[in-house]
Scaffold this motif. Structure first.
Motif, PDB file in Angstrom:
ATOM      1  N   THR A  28     -19.373 -24.912 -12.224  1.00 22.68           N
ATOM      2  CA  THR A  28     -19.013 -26.102 -12.117  1.00 22.68           C
ATOM      3  C   THR A  28     -17.900 -26.628 -12.998  1.00 22.68           C
ATOM      4  OG1 THR A  28     -20.673 -27.272 -13.240  1.00 22.68           O
ATOM      5  CG2 THR A  28     -21.231 -26.634 -11.125  1.00 22.68           C
ATOM      6  N   LYS A  29     -17.585 -26.221 -14.122  1.00 26.77           N
ATOM      7  CA  LYS A  29     -16.948 -26.618 -15.026  1.00 26.77           C
ATOM      8  C   LYS A  29     -15.150 -26.824 -14.760  1.00 26.77           C
ATOM      9  CE  LYS A  29     -19.326 -24.913 -19.149  1.00 26.77           C
ATOM     10  NZ  LYS A  29     -19.240 -23.679 -20.224  1.00 26.77           N
ATOM     11  N   GLN A  30     -14.582 -27.792 -15.248  1.00 27.23           N
ATOM     12  CA  GLN A  30     -13.089 -27.791 -14.719  1.00 27.23           C
ATOM     13  C   GLN A  30     -12.696 -26.743 -15.289  1.00 27.23           C
ATOM     14  OE1 GLN A  30     -11.538 -31.379 -16.409  1.00 27.23           O
ATOM     15  NE2 GLN A  30      -9.605 -31.060 -15.627  1.00 27.23           N
ATOM     16  N   GLY A  31     -11.703 -26.107 -14.527  1.00 24.30           N
ATOM     17  CA  GLY A  31     -10.717 -25.007 -15.096  1.00 24.30           C
ATOM     18  C   GLY A  31     -11.285 -23.872 -14.471  1.00 24.30           C
ATOM     19  N   VAL A  32     -12.501 -23.499 -13.999  1.00 28.14           N
ATOM     20  CA  VAL A  32     -13.109 -22.434 -13.531  1.00 28.14           C
ATOM     21  C   VAL A  32     -12.586 -22.234 -11.942  1.00 28.14           C
ATOM     22  CG1 VAL A  32     -15.288 -21.147 -12.790  1.00 28.14           C
ATOM     23  CG2 VAL A  32     -15.344 -22.623 -14.681  1.00 28.14           C
ATOM     24  N   GLU A  33     -11.913 -21.167 -11.590  1.00 30.48           N
ATOM     25  CA  GLU A  33     -11.526 -20.667 -10.400  1.00 30.48           C
ATOM     26  C   GLU A  33     -12.113 -19.554  -9.685  1.00 30.48           C
ATOM     27  OE1 GLU A  33      -7.294 -20.061 -10.998  1.00 30.48           O
ATOM     28  OE2 GLU A  33      -6.928 -22.113 -11.318  1.00 30.48           O
ATOM     29  N   VAL A  71     -14.060 -23.236  -5.888  1.00 33.94           N
ATOM     30  CA  VAL A  71     -13.936 -21.915  -5.231  1.00 33.94           C
ATOM     31  C   VAL A  71     -12.484 -21.848  -4.541  1.00 33.94           C
ATOM     32  CG1 VAL A  71     -14.338 -20.671  -2.922  1.00 33.94           C
ATOM     33  CG2 VAL A  71     -16.383 -21.376  -4.340  1.00 33.94           C
ATOM     34  N   VAL A  72     -11.612 -21.036  -5.000  1.00 32.84           N
ATOM     35  CA  VAL A  72     -10.171 -21.142  -4.645  1.00 32.84           C
ATOM     36  C   VAL A  72      -9.719 -20.153  -3.600  1.00 32.84           C
ATOM     37  CG1 VAL A  72      -9.495 -21.796  -6.743  1.00 32.84           C
ATOM     38  CG2 VAL A  72      -9.639 -19.690  -6.693  1.00 32.84           C
ATOM     39  N   SER A  73     -10.484 -19.249  -3.533  1.00 32.95           N
ATOM     40  CA  SER A  73     -10.249 -18.324  -2.292  1.00 32.95           C
ATOM     41  C   SER A  73     -11.695 -17.633  -1.782  1.00 32.95           C
ATOM     42  CB  SER A  73      -9.396 -17.147  -2.898  1.00 32.95           C
ATOM     43  OG  SER A  73      -9.068 -16.171  -1.762  1.00 32.95           O
ATOM     44  N   GLN A  74     -11.640 -17.497  -0.555  1.00 33.37           N
ATOM     45  CA  GLN A  74     -12.725 -16.655   0.077  1.00 33.37           C
ATOM     46  C   GLN A  74     -12.354 -15.463   0.819  1.00 33.37           C
ATOM     47  OE1 GLN A  74     -15.675 -19.168   2.233  1.00 33.37           O
ATOM     48  NE2 GLN A  74     -14.504 -21.051   1.947  1.00 33.37           N
ATOM     49  N   ALA A  75     -13.136 -14.428   1.099  1.00 31.19           N
ATOM     50  CA  ALA A  75     -12.845 -13.241   1.636  1.00 31.19           C
ATOM     51  C   ALA A  75     -14.064 -12.829   2.632  1.00 31.19           C
ATOM     52  CB  ALA A  75     -12.844 -12.025   0.410  1.00 31.19           C
ATOM     53  N   SER A  76     -13.761 -11.888   3.683  1.00 32.22           N
ATOM     54  CA  SER A  76     -14.656 -11.874   4.809  1.00 32.22           C
ATOM     55  C   SER A  76     -15.846 -10.825   4.163  1.00 32.22           C
ATOM     56  CB  SER A  76     -13.954 -11.050   5.796  1.00 32.22           C
ATOM     57  OG  SER A  76     -13.473  -9.617   5.147  1.00 32.22           O
ATOM     58  N   PHE A  87     -10.276 -10.411  -6.634  1.00 32.84           N
ATOM     59  CA  PHE A  87     -10.486 -10.573  -7.992  1.00 32.84           C
ATOM     60  C   PHE A  87      -9.857  -9.796  -9.055  1.00 32.84           C
ATOM     61  CE2 PHE A  87     -13.381 -10.412 -12.080  1.00 32.84           C
ATOM     62  CZ  PHE A  87     -12.841 -11.867 -12.292  1.00 32.84           C
ATOM     63  N   GLU A  88      -9.761  -8.414  -8.630  1.00 35.05           N
ATOM     64  CA  GLU A  88      -9.338  -7.422  -9.215  1.00 35.05           C
ATOM     65  C   GLU A  88      -7.771  -7.338  -9.216  1.00 35.05           C
ATOM     66  OE1 GLU A  88     -10.882  -3.910  -7.508  1.00 35.05           O
ATOM     67  OE2 GLU A  88     -12.455  -3.813  -8.989  1.00 35.05           O
ATOM     68  N   ASN A  89      -7.110  -8.238  -8.034  1.00 36.20           N
ATOM     69  CA  ASN A  89      -5.850  -8.067  -8.126  1.00 36.20           C
ATOM     70  C   ASN A  89      -5.285  -9.461  -8.614  1.00 36.20           C
ATOM     71  OD1 ASN A  89      -5.387  -5.955  -6.365  1.00 36.20           O
ATOM     72  ND2 ASN A  89      -5.574  -7.232  -4.502  1.00 36.20           N
ATOM     73  N   GLY A  90      -6.220 -10.010  -9.353  1.00 39.43           N
ATOM     74  CA  GLY A  90      -5.728 -11.185 -10.519  1.00 39.43           C
ATOM     75  C   GLY A  90      -6.073 -12.492  -9.959  1.00 39.43           C
ATOM     76  N   PHE A  91      -6.732 -12.762  -8.637  1.00 40.50           N
ATOM     77  CA  PHE A  91      -6.967 -13.993  -8.175  1.00 40.50           C
ATOM     78  C   PHE A  91      -8.147 -14.526  -8.891  1.00 40.50           C
ATOM     79  CE2 PHE A  91      -4.547 -11.976  -4.960  1.00 40.50           C
ATOM     80  CZ  PHE A  91      -3.335 -13.138  -4.674  1.00 40.50           C
ATOM     81  N   GLY A  92      -8.249 -15.834  -9.193  1.00 36.15           N
ATOM     82  CA  GLY A  92      -9.277 -16.638 -10.090  1.00 36.15           C
ATOM     83  C   GLY A  92      -9.615 -16.019 -11.346  1.00 36.15           C
ATOM     84  N   ASN A  93     -10.717 -16.602 -11.825  1.00 41.09           N
ATOM     85  CA  ASN A  93     -11.300 -16.292 -13.337  1.00 41.09           C
ATOM     86  C   ASN A  93     -12.825 -15.997 -13.179  1.00 41.09           C
ATOM     87  OD1 ASN A  93     -12.054 -18.907 -13.325  1.00 41.09           O
ATOM     88  ND2 ASN A  93     -10.135 -19.453 -14.325  1.00 41.09           N
ATOM     89  N   ALA A  94     -13.193 -16.190 -11.911  1.00 40.17           N
ATOM     90  CA  ALA A  94     -14.723 -15.869 -11.997  1.00 40.17           C
ATOM     91  C   ALA A  94     -15.021 -15.482 -10.444  1.00 40.17           C
ATOM     92  CB  ALA A  94     -15.672 -17.303 -12.270  1.00 40.17           C
ATOM     93  N   LEU A  95     -15.926 -14.660 -10.492  1.00 43.12           N
ATOM     94  CA  LEU A  95     -16.306 -13.868  -8.964  1.00 43.12           C
ATOM     95  C   LEU A  95     -17.944 -13.970  -9.098  1.00 43.12           C
ATOM     96  CD1 LEU A  95     -15.782 -12.390  -6.332  1.00 43.12           C
ATOM     97  CD2 LEU A  95     -15.878 -10.191  -7.891  1.00 43.12           C
ATOM     98  N   VAL A  96     -18.738 -14.456  -7.986  1.00 49.40           N
ATOM     99  CA  VAL A  96     -19.788 -14.195  -7.687  1.00 49.40           C
ATOM    100  C   VAL A  96     -20.222 -13.190  -6.683  1.00 49.40           C
ATOM    101  CG1 VAL A  96     -21.967 -15.522  -6.875  1.00 49.40           C
ATOM    102  CG2 VAL A  96     -20.297 -17.031  -7.895  1.00 49.40           C
ATOM    103  N   THR A  97     -20.936 -12.263  -7.242  1.00 50.04           N
ATOM    104  CA  THR A  97     -21.072 -10.880  -6.277  1.00 50.04           C
ATOM    105  C   THR A  97     -22.494 -10.221  -6.772  1.00 50.04           C
ATOM    106  OG1 THR A  97     -19.807  -8.856  -5.645  1.00 50.04           O
ATOM    107  CG2 THR A  97     -19.929  -9.585  -8.252  1.00 50.04           C
TER     108      THR A  97
END
Length: 333
Positions: free
Chosen positions: A142-147, A191-196, A205-215
């Motif tokens: 929830t912190k500021q700066g987390v993508e 959350v800055v991007s969603q995928a199917s 995420f591996e392509n450089g998008f965001g700085n955190a992934l829930v998986t």
């Protein structure tokens, strides 16, 4: 060459593959559809292991036809008439969808070992190497700066598990549904991007998008074991164990193949198959087996969907009423 000889030769050529002294025994097939992260372990290890064992026991060749996509996608495909004889979904909720759509006649998966659950994996956070944001759990998302990169709950079973982890972990810590809702909202505001699917979100995420992934832990752990993980795994102290359900679709099984399909499904709980799952980063349904695996990190407070009332409660009350009806409208995205 006379026309009669030519015609006879042509007929023999056309019939050649079906002549009894030429044709070998027909290869039997099993059609399996599964959710995205199962593809590697099934194609590389589970299918070959069963093929070898079946041939040794019966003398018959068997091969698999398979397709892997998001859990929601493979469920929709089965509902629309795909010829899957076995479907392995990310969550029992998709099995219930198959039941309600008339694809299967009864909840027979619950008569299988472990209520149809073939393996499990906890939900974790992936962050960039060195954990530059100093993440330690879901509340830090929830912190500021987390993508955050996140699978889409409208198509991905993994995304629905993630929602239960994000909400349920704080509910267990505080006992306060409002605080749990606020944590879920805070996470989704980042959350800055969603995928199917979970696999597609990992690719982003591996392509450089965001700085955190829930998986799922499994995907990251498998890469770590192979020395190809370019991120860091963060284990929340409280998280959910996803449970992955196998379903047999009797109407799609050709006459005479029922025993073959049943044998394959039962094989998924054999010692060999459960050991293979752990080698690929999935946790076994056998807790003692998991305790002996050195690379499985102990989680202080693991919980399951049953702790949230099961999918009949958690689905409508958390995914729909809280995430879809309360969180989603506030995002403005």
């Amino acid at each position: 060459m006379s026309f009669g000889i030519f015609f006879a030769a042509l007929s023999l050529y056309a019939a050649w593959p079906w002549l009894p002294w030429v044709r070998g025994e027909a290869v039997r097939t099993v059609v399996v559809y599964g959710f995205s992260i199962l593809g590697e372990v099934m194609n590389e290890a589970i299918f070959p292991a069963f093929e070898t064992g079946w041939e040794a026991a019966t003398g018959e060749d068997v091969e698999f036809i398979s397709a892997f996509a998001s859990s929601g996608t493979v469920t929709n495909q089965a509902i629309l008439g795909a010829p899957a004889e076995v479907v392995i979904v990310s969550l029992e909720r998709d099995a219930i969808r198959l039941l309600n759509a008339g694809v299967i006649p009864s909840p027979d998966w619950r008569d299988l070992p472990h209520m149809g659950v073939v393996n499990t994996t906890p939900f974790i956070i992936l962050t960039r190497p060195g954990n530059p944001l100093n993440l330690s759990g879901f509340s830090d998302l929830t912190k500021q700066g987390v993508e955050i990169i996140h699978p889409d709950p409208l198509t991905s079973g993994g995304a629905q598990w993630a929602i239960l982890a994000e909400y349920g972990s704080h509910l267990r810590e505080t006992g306060d549904p409002d605080l749990a809702y606020r944590q879920l909202l805070g996470i989704w505001q980042n959350v800055v991007s969603q995928a199917s699917s979970a696999r597609s979100a990992r690719t982003q995420f591996e392509n450089g998008f965001g700085n955190a992934l829930v998986t799922y832990e499994q995907e990251a752990l498998r890469d770590q074991l192979l020395g190809r993980l370019n991120s860091e795994i963060v284990y929340p102290s409280s998280t959910i164990l996803s449970e992955h359900t196998a379903i047999i679709i009797p109407k799609n099984i050709p006459d005479g193949d029922e025993a073959l399909v049943e044998a394959f499904v039962r094989f998924l709980w054999s010692d060999l198959a459960q050991e293979i799952f752990t080698q690929y980063g999935f946790r076994s349904v056998d807790a003692e087996r998991n305790a002996s695996v050195s690379y499985f990190v102990a989680i202080a407070d693991p919980f399951t969907v049953a702790d949230l009332g099961g999918w009949s409660v958690a689905g409508p009350e958390i995914v729909e009423q809280i995430w879809y009806e309360k969180v989603l409208p506030k995002l403005g995205k």
